[in-house]
Structure formats: C-alpha cells, structure tokens
Design an enzyme around this catalytic site. Structure first.
Site, PDB file in Angstrom:
ATOM      1  CG  ASP A 202      -2.310   0.612   0.840  1.00  0.00           C
ATOM      2  OD1 ASP A 202      -2.313   1.771   0.382  1.00  0.00           O
ATOM      3  OD2 ASP A 202      -3.338  -0.064   0.988  1.00  0.00           O
ATOM      4  CG  HIS A 272      -4.358   2.209  -2.176  1.00  0.00           C
ATOM      5  ND1 HIS A 272      -4.348   3.084  -1.108  1.00  0.00           N
ATOM      6  CD2 HIS A 272      -5.671   2.047  -2.488  1.00  0.00           C
ATOM      7  CE1 HIS A 272      -5.594   3.418  -0.776  1.00  0.00           C
ATOM      8  NE2 HIS A 272      -6.421   2.817  -1.615  1.00  0.00           N
ATOM      9  CG  ASP A 335      -8.762  -0.331  -3.136  1.00  0.00           C
ATOM     10  OD1 ASP A 335      -7.752  -0.854  -3.639  1.00  0.00           O
ATOM     11  OD2 ASP A 335      -8.792   0.121  -1.977  1.00  0.00           O
ATOM     12  CD  GLU A 336     -10.057   3.777  -1.140  1.00  0.00           C
ATOM     13  OE1 GLU A 336     -10.926   4.272  -0.414  1.00  0.00           O
ATOM     14  OE2 GLU A 336      -8.976   3.330  -0.689  1.00  0.00           O
ATOM     15  CD1 TRP A 402     -14.236  -2.116  -2.347  1.00  0.00           C
ATOM     16  CD2 TRP A 402     -14.350  -0.708  -0.619  1.00  0.00           C
ATOM     17  NE1 TRP A 402     -13.736  -0.922  -2.760  1.00  0.00           N
ATOM     18  CE2 TRP A 402     -13.783  -0.026  -1.707  1.00  0.00           C
ATOM     19  CE3 TRP A 402     -14.511  -0.016   0.583  1.00  0.00           C
ATOM     20  CZ2 TRP A 402     -13.378   1.304  -1.654  1.00  0.00           C
ATOM     21  CZ3 TRP A 402     -14.111   1.307   0.648  1.00  0.00           C
ATOM     22  CH2 TRP A 402     -13.555   1.954  -0.461  1.00  0.00           C
ATOM     23  CE1 TYR A 427     -14.861  -2.922   4.113  1.00  0.00           C
ATOM     24  CE2 TYR A 427     -13.368  -1.113   4.630  1.00  0.00           C
ATOM     25  CZ  TYR A 427     -13.871  -2.037   3.732  1.00  0.00           C
ATOM     26  OH  TYR A 427     -13.370  -2.082   2.451  1.00  0.00           O
ATOM     27  CG  PHE A 428     -14.377  -6.911  11.878  1.00  0.00           C
ATOM     28  CD1 PHE A 428     -15.673  -6.601  11.473  1.00  0.00           C
ATOM     29  CD2 PHE A 428     -14.090  -8.241  12.183  1.00  0.00           C
ATOM     30  CE1 PHE A 428     -16.656  -7.581  11.348  1.00  0.00           C
ATOM     31  CE2 PHE A 428     -15.062  -9.234  12.079  1.00  0.00           C
ATOM     32  CZ  PHE A 428     -16.342  -8.907  11.660  1.00  0.00           C
ATOM     33  CD1 TRP A 477     -10.188  -1.722   5.968  1.00  0.00           C
ATOM     34  CD2 TRP A 477      -8.287  -1.866   4.796  1.00  0.00           C
ATOM     35  NE1 TRP A 477     -10.484  -2.250   4.727  1.00  0.00           N
ATOM     36  CE2 TRP A 477      -9.342  -2.352   3.994  1.00  0.00           C
ATOM     37  CE3 TRP A 477      -6.989  -1.869   4.274  1.00  0.00           C
ATOM     38  CZ2 TRP A 477      -9.141  -2.829   2.696  1.00  0.00           C
ATOM     39  CZ3 TRP A 477      -6.786  -2.341   2.988  1.00  0.00           C
ATOM     40  CH2 TRP A 477      -7.852  -2.809   2.215  1.00  0.00           C
ATOM     41  CD  GLU A 479      -6.265   3.030   7.263  1.00  0.00           C
ATOM     42  OE1 GLU A 479      -6.669   2.029   7.888  1.00  0.00           O
ATOM     43  OE2 GLU A 479      -6.619   3.296   6.094  1.00  0.00           O
TER      44      GLU A 479
HETATM   45  C1  ACM Z   1     -11.055  -0.531   0.603  1.00  0.00           C
HETATM   46  O1  ACM Z   1     -11.521  -0.494   1.745  1.00  0.00           O
HETATM   47  N1  ACM Z   1     -10.427   0.506   0.094  1.00  0.00           N
HETATM   48  C2  ACM Z   1     -11.146  -1.705  -0.213  1.00  0.00           C
END
Ligand code: ACM
Ligand code: ZN
Length: 537
Positions: A202, A272, A335-336, A402, A427-428, A477, A479
């Site tokens: 990422d 990413h 994605d994104e 997602w 999304y945990f 995720w 972060e």
């Molecule tokens: C994502 O949560 N960007 C797949």
C-alpha cells in the site's frame, strides 16, 4: 383433540430440551445438526488418534489434534496408523464420503467406545476436530482456564454454508510480525474460516520481499514518520518499517495450509502504489520524486499504466508472488485509483488513443485485463475490489464488494463470482461501541449485532444469481491499529459472529442463542491469550 394437545405439549417439551442442549454445547459456529445419544467419551492417557496413512492431509489433522489436546488437557496422545475404524478408546479420523460428502463437511459420532469422525476430505476432518475441541468442557476458575476431558454423547452432521469464509489483514499501515500473523491464522482456524486475505502492499509500506526489485523493501518498507491520531499535520517523528522475507512467507503459507487456510495475497495496483513508486519512481506518470506515505487516505500518484515497463514490472512481481502462494486467487487491489495523473500523462493518453479507449476508466479496465491475462496464463484467478467493474470487468474476474453491496449485486448479475465484504458491516476497523469509551478507530459503527444479523446473499439476486456469491469476509485496516493487542480487540468477538454467518444455515441463526454460546466461547479465546472485546454490547 386432547391427545393432540398432549402430543403437541410433548413435542414442544422435546424441542425445548433440544434447544437448551444445543446451547449447552457452546459451539461457534453452530453446527448444522446435533443429536444427543447420551454416550459420552472420556479422553485419557491411553486414548489414541487413528487415521489411515494413505489418506492425504489427514496427518496434518491428527498432528493438530494431538498438539491441541496436549495444550488443553496436558495429555500426550499416541497417533496410530490403522484402518481399524472401530478401535476402542480412540479418536478415529475416517475418510468416508457416505456419512457426509460435502467437501468441507464431517459427521462425528461419539460413543463410550470411541469418537468416529467421518469426512470425505482432510478439510472436513479438520473442522470436525475444531468441533471436537469445542466439545471439551471449559471453565474459568479464578482466572485459570480449565478443560474437562469428557466429550458429550453426540452425533453431529455439519458442513459450511459458503466456500469463502474470510478474514483480511492490512500489514501495510502498521506492520505485524510473523508470530502475530500465525496467531491471527489460529483464530481463523478455530472458527472454521478458510481464507486469509493478506494485504501486503500500500501507499504507507511495501511488506513483501521481491528478489528482482530489492528497492521495494529497502525503500518501500520504511516510512519516515506517521501522522498522529487524526491530525493530518502532526507527525510522530519515528520511522515505521517491516516486511516479510520470502522465507517468512513460505513459513506462514505452510502454517496456514496446516490449518486448511488458503492465503490470498494482495498486491495493490494501479492505485495505492506510493511505496512502490518511492522505490521505482520511473513507474509513475510524473516520474517522481515520491515518498512512502506518512498520512492515510488516497493519493493521486499511481502507477503509470501507459508505460509498458509498469506492466512488465508488475508481472515480474506477480511471478514471484505466484511462486510463493499456492492458492488459486491473486488479489490485485484495484480500489481507489484517482485518474488525475493519467489525465495529464502523455504515455497514458497515448495508450487511450492507440487502444481506442473511451476514457481513464476504460484505461484502468484495459490494464486490469492485461494483468488478468497474465494470471490466467499462470493458472491463477484474478480477484479485485469492486472498482474493477468500472470501465468494464475483466472476463473471469471475481469481485470483492466493499463499497456496500451494489458491486457484488452487479457482478453476480453479470455472472461473475463475488465475495461480500460490504462497508460498514464487514469493516472491523470501525467502532464496536460508544466512540467515547473505545480506542480511537477510523470511524463508523459496527457492533456485534450488526455483524451477526448480516445476510451475505443480497435480496436483489435471484436463486441462480445467488450461486455466484462465494461467501463473505471481514476486513481489518490498520491505520489506527498499531499493536497485536488492539488488533485482537477489533477482530474478536466480531470474527465469531462472522464465522457463524458464513458457516451456519441462515434459518438457524439466533442472536440470543449465539450470545449465550459466546459467553462460554470467549473462555476459549482467553485460554489462547486473545485480547477480545468484552461482551457488554
Ligand atoms: C477498501 O476499503 N479501500 C477496499
Ligand atoms: Zn501515465
């Protein structure tokens, strides 16, 4: 009439009795069918684990069972290779497709004499062993977990509802060490999950060694510092680094395989990509300089897909990734990916013109198709986040939905396989309680009930379209998750709820019953030293 009333009362009594007893077993995910026979089996130091040596994979099941019994009961059971399926004082792992022929199912028959575990595959046998371990009585005496050695007299016929039962882990935003990744895999195994989606690259870090491109880890695995909390202009001043060598990866792949878990590696493209671009700036549209990201979010600097060198580079990387991961899927992210850099890039614009593409979305689709062709030629299947639908889906791509469920619905209607992992339910990294009393999270609200009540097959799909829903998965995720303890807190017990969604028939779901079982089940988590969130939802 009176007789009918009496019969009804008797049946009600029986079904209540059955319900109470199922709860008393405290198994998560709840098995499909349980009958009570009354003939309990006692494990002692003379109990053996039996399987026939010619049955592929059953050695792994037997070894796992032996280790778990040693850990929980402090008994060192002997493993015996034998075709004797009625041996006394034994737990017998029997390959058999008559009792239960589901590829991941099993039938367990407990009697005073022995425990027979029938399954047509080693996978099914492994799930039977998970159930068997959860049949051991567990208690918490002054914070000391104790296990009983008695297996209640039951006959259990069980198999999963879905074939994709997944958990994801982002090791890029924060790095997690090999030993923790294994502990995470253990948690999946315990809940009969079979897919570990490993997010390895990422903007904020490249975490997998690629021999041909050493700068990916020399440069890309280190970020200079990290934003503090939610402040985008305050930094901690400390480098954050870490990556998995190919040897580490082989070890983890083997560890997962011993627990019948397939790893789906994710190599993010075309967005990413900052960590990769910081290492090889010539592969970005502006050719840099770039820096491994120190903040979260989405960045305009992405791979230049108009450059043939980028495609070659990514194919080289995938060649090494393919050699490491035996599973059939490779996740390519997708994605994104902002289109701003491509709009201004002569190479990307030239590619659009030459290939007769309508816009940058079709350019993304063109690129993903190139990658898909490469994966297919290497006997792999492409899976990507639902943005891969934009500009046209690659011919045999699997879609991970997602951004809600729309992408999944759309893809299934097109006849593509889908994995449901909708934000916010799956999304945990979201809050699971009042944000005032929870550790800082990315946002949202996904409590246990919300997870448990999720139905992975969208009502918009008809029966035939529903067959494309492979299953569901939750994503973590990182972060705002910096330690193993915090990660476990976010994963558990929400993973327990997800496990039931993807395993147990939907008509058997019952949140109150689940919570009753969970109260006991968390002792199993405690015994394995997981830091689960308390159940005061
Ligand atoms: C994502 O949560 N960007 C797949
Ligand atoms: Zn470009």
């Amino acid at each position: 009439m009176k007789n009918i009333v009496i019969i009804c009362m008797f049946l009600t009594f029986l079904s209540c009795k059955q319900e109470t007893k199922t709860t008393e077993l405290f198994i998560i995910p709840k098995p499909v069918m349980v009958d009570f026979t009354g003939n309990e089996f006692k494990i002692n130091q003379h109990t053996s684990i039996v399987y026939c040596k010619s049955n592929i994979g059953f050695d792994k099941v037997a070894n796992y069972l032996k280790e778990e019994i040693k850990k929980n009961l402090n008994l060192d059971l002997e493993i015996i290779h034998s075709e004797n399926n009625s041996k006394k004082n034994a737990i017998i792992l029997i390959k058999d497709s008559i009792q239960n022929n589901h590829p991941e199912g099993y039938l367990m028959n407990v009697t005073k004499r022995n425990v027979q575990l029938f399954s047509s595959t080693a996978n099914g046998s492994f799930y039977g062993v998970q159930t068997l371990l959860q049949l051991l009585k567990i208690d918490d005496l002054n914070d000391q977990i104790t296990f009983g050695n008695t297996i209640p007299g039951v006959k259990i016929n069980d198999y999963p509802r879905f074939k994709w039962r997944g958990m994801h882990l982002d090791v890029c935003r924060h790095f997690f060490y090999k030993e923790f990744v294994k502990k995470y895999i253990d948690a999946l195994a315990m809940h009969k999950m079979n897919t570990f989606h490993w997010h390895l690259t990422d903007d904020q870090g490249w975490r997998i060694e690629i021999k041909k491109y050493p700068k990916l880890t020399e440069i890309g695995s280190v970020r200079k510092e990290t934003m503090v909390g939610k402040s985008w202009n305050e930094f901690d001043g400390k480098p954050h680094a870490g990556f998995f060598t190919q040897e580490d990866i082989k070890e983890i792949v083997q560890y997962a395989s011993d627990r019948f878990i397939t790893i789906v590696p994710e190599i993010e493209m075309p967005g990413h990509a900052l960590a990769a671009l910081a290492s090889y700036p010539e592969l970005g549209c502006t050719e840099g300089p770039y820096e491994v990201a120190k903040t979260w979010g989405v960045f305009d600097d992405v791979f230049c897909v108009g450059n043939d060198k980028t495609v070659e580079f990514l194919q080289d990387i995938l060649t090494e990734v393919i050699a490491l991961f035996p599973g059939k899927y490779i996740h390519i992210g997708g994605d994104e990916c902002p289109k701003a850099a491509w709009e201004k890039c002569p190479k990307c614009q030239k590619r659009i013109k030459e290939e007769g593409l309508k816009d940058e979305f079709e350019l993304q689709s063109y690129f993903i198709r190139q990658i898909e062709k490469f994966l297919i030629a290497n006997n792999k299947k492409l899976i990507g986040w639902d943005e891969i639908l934009e500009g046209g889906l690659a011919p045999s791509a699997t879609v991970m939905s997602w951004r809600g469920t729309e992408g999944g619905i759309h893809a299934a209607k097109l006849g593509h396989d889908v994995v449901m992992t909708p934000n916010p339910i799956c999304y945990f990294d979201h809050y699971q309680g009042d944000s005032k009393s929870e550790p800082l999270a990315i946002g949202g609200f996904t409590d246990l009930a919300k997870v448990y009540n999720y139905e992975p097959v969208p009502s918009e799909l008809n029966e035939q379209e529903s067959t494309y829903v492979l299953g569901a998965q939750a994503n973590i995720w990182t972060e705002y998750i910096t330690t193993p303890n915090h990660l476990e807190y976010m994963a558990l017990p929400r993973m327990c709820a997800l496990a039931e969604i993807v395993w147990t028939p939907s008509k058997q779901k019952d949140f109150e019953d689940f919570k009753t079982r969970l109260k006991k089940h968390v002792l199993r988590l405690k015994a394995q030293k997981y830091n689960y969130r308390s159940l005061d939802y």
